[in-house]
Design a protein around this motif. Structure first.
Motif, mmCIF file in Angstrom:
data_model
loop_
_atom_site.group_PDB
_atom_site.id
_atom_site.type_symbol
_atom_site.label_atom_id
_atom_site.label_comp_id
_atom_site.label_asym_id
_atom_site.label_seq_id
_atom_site.Cartn_x
_atom_site.Cartn_y
_atom_site.Cartn_z
ATOM 1 N N GLY A 47 5.178 3.691 0.124
ATOM 2 C CA GLY A 47 5.567 4.553 -0.986
ATOM 3 C C GLY A 47 4.804 4.262 -2.262
ATOM 4 N N LEU A 48 3.504 3.959 -2.130
ATOM 5 C CA LEU A 48 2.679 3.670 -3.305
ATOM 6 C C LEU A 48 2.189 4.999 -3.889
ATOM 7 C CD1 LEU A 48 0.616 0.656 -1.875
ATOM 8 C CD2 LEU A 48 2.907 0.666 -2.897
ATOM 9 N N ARG A 49 3.058 5.669 -4.608
ATOM 10 C CA ARG A 49 2.806 7.055 -5.018
ATOM 11 C C ARG A 49 1.732 7.197 -6.088
ATOM 12 N NH1 ARG A 49 8.214 6.543 -3.901
ATOM 13 N NH2 ARG A 49 9.026 7.979 -2.314
ATOM 14 N N SER A 50 1.405 6.111 -6.760
ATOM 15 C CA SER A 50 0.381 6.185 -7.811
ATOM 16 C C SER A 50 -0.909 5.499 -7.401
ATOM 17 C CB SER A 50 0.919 5.558 -9.098
ATOM 18 O OG SER A 50 1.991 6.310 -9.620
ATOM 19 N N THR A 51 -1.056 5.204 -6.124
ATOM 20 C CA THR A 51 -2.221 4.481 -5.612
ATOM 21 C C THR A 51 -3.053 5.403 -4.737
ATOM 22 O OG1 THR A 51 -1.041 2.376 -5.647
ATOM 23 C CG2 THR A 51 -2.957 2.523 -4.200
ATOM 24 N N PHE A 52 -4.363 5.384 -4.951
ATOM 25 C CA PHE A 52 -5.237 6.178 -4.096
ATOM 26 C C PHE A 52 -6.672 5.695 -4.203
ATOM 27 C CE2 PHE A 52 -5.000 8.242 -8.184
ATOM 28 C CZ PHE A 52 -6.281 8.705 -8.443
ATOM 29 N N LEU A 53 -7.473 6.145 -3.256
ATOM 30 C CA LEU A 53 -8.905 5.861 -3.224
ATOM 31 C C LEU A 53 -9.619 7.141 -3.606
ATOM 32 C CD1 LEU A 53 -8.525 3.841 0.006
ATOM 33 C CD2 LEU A 53 -9.510 2.900 -2.095
ATOM 34 N N PRO A 54 -10.351 7.157 -4.736
ATOM 35 C CA PRO A 54 -10.791 8.404 -5.355
ATOM 36 C C PRO A 54 -12.057 9.019 -4.802
ATOM 37 C CG PRO A 54 -11.394 6.551 -6.733
ATOM 38 C CD PRO A 54 -10.624 5.985 -5.579
ATOM 39 N N GLY A 55 -12.749 8.349 -3.882
ATOM 40 C CA GLY A 55 -14.003 8.922 -3.400
ATOM 41 C C GLY A 55 -15.033 8.973 -4.512
ATOM 42 N N LEU A 93 -10.349 1.230 -5.824
ATOM 43 C CA LEU A 93 -8.918 1.514 -5.801
ATOM 44 C C LEU A 93 -8.377 1.836 -7.196
ATOM 45 C CD1 LEU A 93 -6.444 1.280 -3.722
ATOM 46 C CD2 LEU A 93 -5.984 -0.886 -4.901
ATOM 47 N N ILE A 94 -7.510 2.844 -7.283
ATOM 48 C CA ILE A 94 -6.761 3.158 -8.500
ATOM 49 C C ILE A 94 -5.288 2.922 -8.206
ATOM 50 C CG2 ILE A 94 -6.011 5.035 -10.022
ATOM 51 C CD1 ILE A 94 -8.838 6.183 -9.810
ATOM 52 N N SER A 95 -4.580 2.248 -9.116
ATOM 53 C CA SER A 95 -3.187 1.916 -8.842
ATOM 54 C C SER A 95 -2.447 1.657 -10.147
ATOM 55 C CB SER A 95 -3.114 0.695 -7.908
ATOM 56 O OG SER A 95 -1.799 0.525 -7.406
ATOM 57 N N LEU A 123 0.975 -2.245 -7.114
ATOM 58 C CA LEU A 123 0.321 -3.459 -6.635
ATOM 59 C C LEU A 123 1.347 -4.553 -6.364
ATOM 60 C CD1 LEU A 123 -2.923 -3.617 -8.817
ATOM 61 C CD2 LEU A 123 -2.641 -2.759 -6.480
ATOM 62 N N ASP A 124 2.369 -4.635 -7.194
ATOM 63 C CA ASP A 124 3.433 -5.602 -6.944
ATOM 64 C C ASP A 124 4.108 -5.316 -5.604
ATOM 65 O OD1 ASP A 124 5.473 -7.693 -7.942
ATOM 66 O OD2 ASP A 124 6.723 -5.965 -7.468
ATOM 67 N N ARG A 125 4.380 -4.061 -5.327
ATOM 68 C CA ARG A 125 5.032 -3.689 -4.070
ATOM 69 C C ARG A 125 4.127 -4.010 -2.883
ATOM 70 N NH1 ARG A 125 7.863 2.139 -3.272
ATOM 71 N NH2 ARG A 125 9.057 1.243 -4.980
ATOM 72 N N PHE A 126 2.843 -3.740 -3.002
ATOM 73 C CA PHE A 126 1.909 -4.016 -1.916
ATOM 74 C C PHE A 126 1.876 -5.499 -1.580
ATOM 75 C CE2 PHE A 126 -2.463 -5.509 -0.998
ATOM 76 C CZ PHE A 126 -2.553 -5.076 0.316
#
Length: 384
Positions: free
Chosen positions: A230-238, A279-281, A286-289
């Motif tokens: 559920g890392l809703r604000s995390t993504f790999l932007p290409g 990575l953008i987060s 990051l704490d949850r990961f």
């Protein structure tokens, strides 16, 4: 904080900035008193002190037995009064290497690869020339930086070392191009004989993921880590140059800048850091990961043992390297696990006790202070 103040502070330390990496030479953190009294007052004071040294904005999230705490100092954007806020996105740099290693080890747990497989097996002909030989390098050696492969981010061709970055900040790079740049250099040492941090290692590791699965690395990370947690604000932007809001700004300085400016580098094409630093987060994600990772949610015991088997890399600060994880020693001797990261305009550290019970994520809106004790001071203030 006024632009001229930031400009002076950035210039004072820009000669020691490390624009492309993580795990610098360990910072010599100031000694901290033993025992943490009450709340997080000392951590907040360390955040304030970082801003006093010229960091535009500083943010920290702590999780311990007392619940979550978020501290902030400075401004999310220079010449404004808006403080950094929990939930704001930022570039997390090499913290993303923990994601890559987790995906690789998940594939190993599924029997789809072995960390002792050679790079040549999965990427035939790619690691070759100038003394490089993929048949003698294992996937494990990529993940623990003992491959000896040159870090392409150190080559002037990628324009990360000075004002040329501004001219080339929107260039698009393909992973194969980045590896070819590394292959133009002789290796640092024979595989397995030493340790040197190299971003090329994780570019190759993510390419192995793609060869094994037949899917983009981004898709594998999303399906295996980001969505389940559920890392809703995390993504790999290409190749997308923007950091979508809510987000602050990121600043850097360049040693070859005659005007000694603090440059806003929030937007740039992150493909130059594909899979090793794009990575953008957020602090919360990051704490949850890392909480999930260290508690064994993402990997079975055998792979967790592999990931947390470390080799020495220093005597203070970051002292040991595993597979996508590092160990950090505070000035009072507390051992922490996680990773740090830096790309232009951001510096991040995400660290935890091994049992996951006490964790911290810090973010500075500049990378110029990577080799100063500012981050170490915050960590010491929280854990000593």
């Amino acid at each position: 904080m006024a632009l001229r103040t930031i400009r002076a502070a950035l210039w004072a330390t820009v000669m020691t900035a490390a624009l492309a990496g993580a795990l610098p030479a360990p910072a010599s953190a100031q000694a901290a008193p033993s025992g943490r009294a009450g709340g997080h007052e000392r951590a907040q004071a360390a955040l304030d002190a970082a801003v006093g040294k010229g960091v535009p904005g500083a943010l920290a999230r702590v999780q311990d037995g007392g619940g979550p705490w978020v501290g902030a100092a400075g401004a999310a954007e220079m010449d404004t009064d808006r403080k950094p806020r929990a939930g704001e996105r930022f570039r997390a740099g090499s913290v993303g290497k923990s994601f890559v290693a987790t995906v690789v080890l998940q594939l190993e747990a599924e029997g789809r690869l072995d960390s002792d497989d050679t790079v040549e097996k999965w990427l035939p002909g790619l690691v070759r020339g100038n003394g490089n030989d993929g048949s003698k390098i294992t996937v494990r050696q990529l993940l623990n930086h003992t491959s000896g492969i040159y870090s392409y981010t150190a080559d002037p061709a990628v324009h990360l070392g000075g004002m040329a970055f501004l001219k080339h900040r929107y260039d698009t790079w393909k992973p194969e191009q980045l590896v070819r740049i590394a292959m133009a250099h002789r290796p640092y040492f024979p595989p397995g004989s030493d340790w040197t941090y190299s971003n090329t290692n994780y570019t190759l590791a993510a390419m192995v993921v793609e060869r094994v699965t037949g899917r983009p690395y981004e898709s594998e990370a999303r399906q295996r880590i980001i969505k389940p947690l559920g890392l809703r604000s995390t993504f790999l932007p290409g190749a997308d140059s923007k950091v979508p809001g809510p987000a602050g700004r990121g600043y850097t300085g360049f040693a070859d800048d005659p005007e000694l400016k603090a440059h806003d580098v929030t937007e740039f094409n992150p493909s130059v850091y594909w899979a090793n630093g794009d990575l953008i987060s957020t602090t919360g994600d990051l704490d949850r990961f890392y909480s999930a990772l260290l508690r064994g949610v993402l990997l079975p015991p055998a792979q967790m043992k592999e990931m947390t088997t470390t080799r020495p890399i220093g005597t203070s600060g970051y002292v040991g390297a595993g597979l996508g994880l590092v160990t950090y020693r505070t000035s009072c001797g507390t051992e922490l696990w996680g990773h740090n990261g830096s790309v232009p305009g951001t510096e991040v550290a995400a660290l935890s006790t091994r049992d996951g019970s006490h964790r911290i994520v810090t973010h500075f809106s500049t990378d110029v202070f990577l080799t100063t004790p500012a981050t170490a001071d915050i960590i010491d203030a929280e854990f000593c």
